[in-house]
Each structure stands twice: as structure tokens, then as C-alpha cells.
Design a protein around this motif. Structure first.
Motif, PDB file in Angstrom:
ATOM      1  N   GLU A  46       0.875  -1.101  -0.002  1.00 29.96           N
ATOM      2  CA  GLU A  46      -0.036  -0.077  -0.128  1.00 29.96           C
ATOM      3  C   GLU A  46       0.973   1.398   0.047  1.00 29.96           C
ATOM      4  O   GLU A  46       0.556   2.272  -0.832  1.00 29.96           O
ATOM      5  CB  GLU A  46      -0.876  -0.138   1.314  1.00 29.96           C
ATOM      6  N   ILE A  47       1.902   1.191   0.680  1.00 32.44           N
ATOM      7  CA  ILE A  47       2.895   2.484   0.905  1.00 32.44           C
ATOM      8  C   ILE A  47       3.649   2.482  -0.597  1.00 32.44           C
ATOM      9  O   ILE A  47       3.683   3.605  -0.936  1.00 32.44           O
ATOM     10  CB  ILE A  47       3.762   2.101   2.065  1.00 32.44           C
ATOM     11  N   ASN A  48       3.824   1.354  -0.948  1.00 32.06           N
ATOM     12  CA  ASN A  48       4.556   1.495  -2.443  1.00 32.06           C
ATOM     13  C   ASN A  48       3.743   2.153  -3.455  1.00 32.06           C
ATOM     14  O   ASN A  48       4.054   2.926  -4.419  1.00 32.06           O
ATOM     15  CB  ASN A  48       4.966   0.050  -2.916  1.00 32.06           C
ATOM     16  N   ARG A  49       2.476   1.707  -3.439  1.00 27.27           N
ATOM     17  CA  ARG A  49       1.193   2.255  -4.461  1.00 27.27           C
ATOM     18  C   ARG A  49       1.274   3.809  -4.228  1.00 27.27           C
ATOM     19  O   ARG A  49       1.350   4.594  -5.354  1.00 27.27           O
ATOM     20  CB  ARG A  49      -0.097   1.715  -4.246  1.00 27.27           C
ATOM     21  N   LYS A  50       1.229   4.302  -2.854  1.00 24.12           N
ATOM     22  CA  LYS A  50       0.973   5.840  -2.676  1.00 24.12           C
ATOM     23  C   LYS A  50       2.274   6.620  -3.280  1.00 24.12           C
ATOM     24  O   LYS A  50       2.049   7.528  -3.857  1.00 24.12           O
ATOM     25  CB  LYS A  50       0.916   5.983  -1.228  1.00 24.12           C
ATOM     26  N   GLN A  51       3.382   5.840  -2.840  1.00 24.20           N
ATOM     27  CA  GLN A  51       4.601   6.379  -3.530  1.00 24.20           C
ATOM     28  C   GLN A  51       4.861   6.487  -4.958  1.00 24.20           C
ATOM     29  O   GLN A  51       5.093   7.518  -5.410  1.00 24.20           O
ATOM     30  CB  GLN A  51       5.886   5.612  -2.883  1.00 24.20           C
ATOM     31  N   ALA A  52       4.379   5.673  -5.668  1.00 29.29           N
ATOM     32  CA  ALA A  52       4.131   5.413  -7.090  1.00 29.29           C
ATOM     33  C   ALA A  52       3.107   6.516  -7.625  1.00 29.29           C
ATOM     34  O   ALA A  52       3.351   7.199  -8.459  1.00 29.29           O
ATOM     35  CB  ALA A  52       3.643   4.151  -7.794  1.00 29.29           C
ATOM     36  N   SER A  53       1.970   6.861  -6.805  1.00 30.38           N
ATOM     37  CA  SER A  53       1.219   7.930  -7.100  1.00 30.38           C
ATOM     38  C   SER A  53       1.952   9.222  -7.083  1.00 30.38           C
ATOM     39  O   SER A  53       1.620  10.218  -7.836  1.00 30.38           O
ATOM     40  CB  SER A  53      -0.061   7.855  -6.378  1.00 30.38           C
ATOM     41  N   ALA A  54       2.623   9.305  -6.025  1.00 32.58           N
ATOM     42  CA  ALA A  54       3.331  10.659  -5.469  1.00 32.58           C
ATOM     43  C   ALA A  54       4.314  10.902  -6.525  1.00 32.58           C
ATOM     44  O   ALA A  54       4.692  12.077  -6.673  1.00 32.58           O
ATOM     45  CB  ALA A  54       3.782  10.612  -4.153  1.00 32.58           C
ATOM     46  N   ASP A  55       4.895   9.687  -7.186  1.00 29.43           N
ATOM     47  CA  ASP A  55       5.904  10.149  -8.038  1.00 29.43           C
ATOM     48  C   ASP A  55       5.457  10.858  -9.257  1.00 29.43           C
ATOM     49  O   ASP A  55       6.182  11.438 -10.010  1.00 29.43           O
ATOM     50  CB  ASP A  55       6.709   8.909  -8.446  1.00 29.43           C
ATOM     51  N   MET A  56       4.212  10.784  -9.535  1.00 31.27           N
ATOM     52  CA  MET A  56       3.573  11.662 -10.806  1.00 31.27           C
ATOM     53  C   MET A  56       3.584  13.125 -10.554  1.00 31.27           C
ATOM     54  O   MET A  56       3.443  13.696 -11.475  1.00 31.27           O
ATOM     55  CB  MET A  56       2.305  11.045 -11.318  1.00 31.27           C
TER      56      MET A  56
END
Length: 185
Positions: A46-56
Motif C-alpha cells: 500500500e505504501i509503495n502504491r502511494k509512493q508510485a502515485s506521488a512520483d507523478m
């Protein structure tokens, strides 16, 4: 005082001797190490998914530096030694925003979302496997209790047959070898 503390501690350690099947399943799922590990993996996904969204999102960084030198210093404008107080400051702002990088960030976001779903499914599977193991063990206990009762009943029947054969041996109706075989059983 020590006796009171000891008795209260002993009472605090009491575990119910009989649990319902649902209670046993709940305790097993709650305390299972694999369930806890899978839960942590799900949180990580879940944290990795949020980080991937934040990378945008765009990055914006700023900084401010202030320096103060007193005594013999190098004058930054003339590059000579001076005996005075020199003050200097720097201000900086930087930003970054990737408009397009071959869809790497977009695909990474999709991948992390799928990883999160997979970890949720893994957690559910581990919980279900734990539940099945508890139910299987519960059924095994019930089966063993039935087997124990059957063995007790068989022992009672065999004991009565031994009594009957003892009487028959005393009367001379059968041979002693039959009584010895039955006692062996």
C-alpha cells in the motif's frame, strides 16, 4: 501479600478449557505469524502504491544559505585577503516535473496497484488456510474422541467376553487357550 499476588497472577493465566470453533479460528488467525507477515507485506504494498502515485507529482525544492565570516577572510569579489567582516547569502529554488518518460511512472503506478491487490489476496488466502487447518484439527479431535469412545466400548465388550470365557473354562466348555487369546486382546 506474596500469596495474594501469586493467586491473582495464577488466576490471570487461566485459559478456558473449551473453545468454540469460531473462537479457535479467531485466535489462530490473530496469532498466526504468517498472517502477521502477510499483513505487513500488504501494508508495504500500500505504501509503495502511494509512493508510485506521488512520483507523478512535480517536485519543488528551495534553500537559503547565509554565511558570516569575521576576521581575516578572502574577499569573494576581489579574491584578496581582508580583515573585516564578510557576509553572504544564497537563495535557490529548483523544481522537476516529468511530463513523459516512456510511461515508466504510469506503468509503475499500475504495477504497484496490482501488487497491493495481490498482497491483499495473499493475506486472505493465508487466513483461509489457517481457518481450514483449525477446522481440520477440530474435526480430527472429534474423530479421535469417537475413536476413543469406540475403543472404550470395545474394551468393555472384551472384558465381558473374558468374564464369560472364564466361566466357560471353569465349566469345561471351552479350552483355556481361548481365554488366553481373549485376555491378550
Amino acid at each position: 501479600i506474596i500469596l495474594t499476588v501469586f493467586i491473582s497472577f495464577a488466576n490471570a493465566q487461566e485459559v478456558p478449557t473449551r473453545l468454540s470453533l469460531q473462537q479457535a479460528v479467531d485466535i489462530a488467525v490473530k496469532n498466526n505469524i504468517q498472517v502477521k507477515q502477510s499483513s505487513l507485506r500488504m501494508e508495504t504494498a500500500e505504501i509503495n502504491r502511494k509512493q508510485a502515485s506521488a512520483d507523478m507529482l512535480p517536485n519543488l525544492n528551495g534553500n537559503f544559505n547565509y554565511g558570516w565570516n569575521n576576521g581575516r577572510n578572502i574577499d569573494p569579489f576581489t579574491n584578496t585577503y581582508v580583515n573585516q567582516q564578510i557576509q553572504g547569502s544564497n537563495v535557490g529554488v529548483s523544481g522537476q516535473w516529468n511530463f513523459f518518460n516512456g510511461l515508466q511512472i504510469h506503468n509503475n503506478k499500475k504495477q504497484q496497484a496490482l501488487n497491493e491487490e495481490a498482497s491483499k489476496m495473499d493475506l486472505q488466502q493465508i487466513k483461509e488456510n489457517t481457518t481450514i487447518m483449525v477446522i481440520m484439527n477440530y474435526l480430527q479431535v472429534l474423530n479421535n474422541e469417537d475413536l476413543l469412545q469406540n475403543i472404550k466400548n470395545q474394551a468393555d465388550v472384551t472384558a465381558k467376553q473374558v468374564e464369560r470365557l472364564e466361566i466357560m473354562v471353569k465349566e469345561g466348555a471351552v479350552g483355556g487357550y481361548l481365554l488366553s487369546d481373549m485376555k491378550g486382546q
